[in-house]
Design an enzyme around this catalytic site. Sequence first.
Site, mmCIF file in Angstrom:
data_model
loop_
_atom_site.group_PDB
_atom_site.id
_atom_site.type_symbol
_atom_site.label_atom_id
_atom_site.label_comp_id
_atom_site.label_asym_id
_atom_site.label_seq_id
_atom_site.Cartn_x
_atom_site.Cartn_y
_atom_site.Cartn_z
ATOM 1 N N GLU A 164 2.616 4.981 -4.046
ATOM 2 C CA GLU A 164 2.630 5.919 -5.200
ATOM 3 C C GLU A 164 3.973 6.634 -5.325
ATOM 4 O O GLU A 164 4.317 6.986 -6.451
ATOM 5 C CB GLU A 164 1.481 6.926 -5.054
ATOM 6 C CG GLU A 164 0.112 6.300 -5.217
ATOM 7 C CD GLU A 164 -0.275 5.394 -4.053
ATOM 8 O OE1 GLU A 164 0.124 5.715 -2.919
ATOM 9 O OE2 GLU A 164 -0.942 4.377 -4.280
ATOM 10 N N ASP B 276 0.850 -1.194 0.000
ATOM 11 C CA ASP B 276 0.000 0.000 0.000
ATOM 12 C C ASP B 276 0.889 1.248 0.000
ATOM 13 O O ASP B 276 2.108 1.152 0.173
ATOM 14 C CB ASP B 276 -0.886 -0.053 1.253
ATOM 15 C CG ASP B 276 -1.915 1.063 1.271
ATOM 16 O OD1 ASP B 276 -2.272 1.566 0.183
ATOM 17 O OD2 ASP B 276 -2.350 1.443 2.373
ATOM 18 N N ASP C 11 -8.813 3.718 -2.189
ATOM 19 C CA ASP C 11 -9.792 4.188 -1.205
ATOM 20 C C ASP C 11 -11.054 4.745 -1.852
ATOM 21 O O ASP C 11 -11.251 5.961 -1.943
ATOM 22 C CB ASP C 11 -9.137 5.228 -0.296
ATOM 23 C CG ASP C 11 -8.004 4.615 0.495
ATOM 24 O OD1 ASP C 11 -7.891 3.365 0.493
ATOM 25 O OD2 ASP C 11 -7.222 5.364 1.097
HETATM 26 C C1 GLC Z 1 -4.656 3.347 2.774
HETATM 27 C C2 GLC Z 1 -5.168 2.112 2.041
HETATM 28 C C3 GLC Z 1 -6.259 1.459 2.841
HETATM 29 C C4 GLC Z 1 -5.731 1.119 4.234
HETATM 30 C C5 GLC Z 1 -5.201 2.368 4.919
HETATM 31 C C6 GLC Z 1 -4.552 2.060 6.248
HETATM 32 O O1 GLC Z 1 -5.622 4.310 2.826
HETATM 33 O O2 GLC Z 1 -5.596 2.426 0.745
HETATM 34 O O3 GLC Z 1 -6.724 0.302 2.190
HETATM 35 O O4 GLC Z 1 -6.755 0.560 4.997
HETATM 36 O O5 GLC Z 1 -4.239 2.996 4.088
HETATM 37 O O6 GLC Z 1 -3.467 1.213 6.095
#
Ligand code: GLC
Length: 762
Positions: free
Chosen positions: A410, A407, A481
């Site tokens: 980017e 995650d 998200d």
């Molecule tokens: C980011 C991710 C999400 C995750 C959050 C906390 O927003 O896209 O899926 O739950 O981080 O780690």
Amino acid sequence: MRLGKLTGYEIRGQEILLDFEGEEGRIKVVTPYIINVFYGRGDKRAHSKAIEGDKTTSASVRVEEEEGGIWIHTGQVSVRVSDGFFVDFYNKDGEEVCGDYRGERKPLERVSPEVLKLLEEEGHSAEGGGEKHAFEVLKKLDTFTHFYGLGDKTGFLDKRGYDYEMWNTDNPEPHVDSFKALYKSIPFFMALTRKNVYGLFLDNTFKSYFNMGQESVDYYWFGADDGDLNYYYIGGDSLAEVLKGYTYLTGRCPLPQKWTLGYQQSRWGYVTLEDVAEVAASLRENDIPCDSIHFDIDYMQDYKVFTWNKKRYHNNPKAFLEKLSREGFKPVVINDPGVKVEKGYEIYEEGVEGEYFAKTPEGEVYVNTVWPGEAVFPDFGNPAVRKWWGAHQKFLLEQGVRGIWNDMNEPASFRGPLPGNVIFTDEDREATHREMHNVYGHLMAKAAYEGLKELDGRRPFVITRACYAGSQKYATAWTGDNTSLWAHLQMAIPQLCNLGMSGMPFVGTDVGGFGADTTPELLARWVQVGCFSPLFRNHSAAGTRRQEPWQFGREVMAIYRKYVKLRYRLIPYIYDLFYEEEQTGAPIMRPLVFHYEKEEWARTCNDEFMLGSRILAAPVVNQGIEKRMVYLPEGVWYDYWTHEMITGPVWFVRDAPLDCCPIYVKAGTVLPVMEPQSYVGEKPWDTLLLKVYPGEGSYDHILDNGEDFGYREGRYHHYRFTVSESGEVSCQILHAGYEKPYQKILLQRLGEENWVELHPAS
Ligand code: GLC
């Protein structure tokens, strides 16, 4: 971009070097269908991140001269190169398919130059349009053309009329149609013109722009801020053939482990062992099949990667994960790139020591803020860093982890974006953030994939948020998200379909929506789309209404269960689709146009989709709706629920109460199904069930151990079923390499109660 007159050329095998009054361009025939157009800006050659190895296959290349240019013929595609480096592509019948636009670009004049000047004098800024890029390529546009692909962009299926940017972006606002960029940069699209199809792939990792007819009805254009003009034309006779060419070039998603096709439950906010244990128990108690529980950042110690919070897991996460595994749940953990700055923390210390983190131009380790606070960024463009990072995953595997969820890659950062001049590595040379930004997540996924492959031997399960072209080789992806909005359920269909049309087949959205509070009705409808999406995961943000299926009363839970079980029924079919995808690049979830490009309604259909070529789903994606218009393309279809036979092309109204997602199966299908289980592998997989939908057709089915790469060495069984108009079925075994083939094959003809045994022809 204009160069001078074509003053000379040289044929070097399949490459044609072009001389435009001293400036050099190049056309390379990669395959008879794939042509590379190249103009180098600067002398530093970027390494392609999308294309691994040399993809050139031998092709015949015939060059013909004409006044002001040359023609290059491959037998399948003809390329006309003219003075100025205009490049036009023709098909083998001599029709122009994709031509350069000869006029000047006319940027939208949002504010007249006079007004702009006035505003500037008064100290205001205003967007005047007309920004210039390092290069721009303008292509002719006709009134008919539709565009598909471009990754995870918001909005509808057909990208015509919109403009986009390729710059991986984590924008926490609800994703709306006017967003120019999201998490993924896949600079590839396919165009469906009146009579032809083609694809264009710009292999340039700098910020790039795709204006698909937003500023003009006569042309569309793409360009980039820096780097080489380096694009590929991909020809073919159908969207499927073009996508096959594109995925030949950039790679395909390897067949996943079978369990990864099961349902997955997640939430940011399962903080303790007790939280997870309760979710696991509720899934089983409520008879919701589930193969995986995901651990969000809550599991880490102070958000430090490659650590486990021992206190909240009673000092023994390993024992807990083992227990979960025994119950059939494969643990998947999140892993972020940002490494906490902390003296004595192994990962930080090793990274500093090895010079593994991105640096400022002054040579200091670059620091920004992410979940752990002050954090530094591994330089994944450096092969040594990828190895180091990949190997550290051992710690997670030793705890019993079965998949890694990458995650924030980017990369996202909380204290403003990383400046463009932060220094990274591109394999063996220095490169700036401007160049490496769009491939940061891609290279992190590569590190994760290669590390897991080496450590585990099974097919790695990596999920990533940020992508570049070709990320499908390493990872499955989710759309980040989203929000619990009906608009986002609607968007899920074109977004997932366009990811498939961009070579990324293994994708999904957070079922129920990530941000904001879902409603019972929205969740009931979302699972009716989610159960068909290749990655099927319910995930939600901390602080939102709890979103597990049992939180919304008995009716919604029953609906949820019905569709999760439908998913499990279809796993053998979905698995076959993945096998096909690895051979051809055909996505799992497909827009109607993929199979029916001649049909007008199919080209812009946003609220129906296909799962493979045999199943069409027409879910309800609007609040309060219990009937919907359904379009079925040509051919004979059967209503999955009522067995009614319907002949397309046809529009009709179908009842769709809350528990009903209209589904249709194409005549001539032999659909392999399995009895739903609590998780993949709970019960032995020794009897194959086939649902027969009469009509002429054949169906190929694959069986292997669903786990390792043995299938690549022939350890699989390949069954072919042939069905006739009257529903008679025969079976051939085309390849017999799996040590545990089916003991029994049972089939049921549509509308009949009984199951009949089918014996393969010897
Ligand atoms: C980011 C991710 C999400 C995750 C959050 C906390 O927003 O896209 O899926 O739950 O981080 O780690």
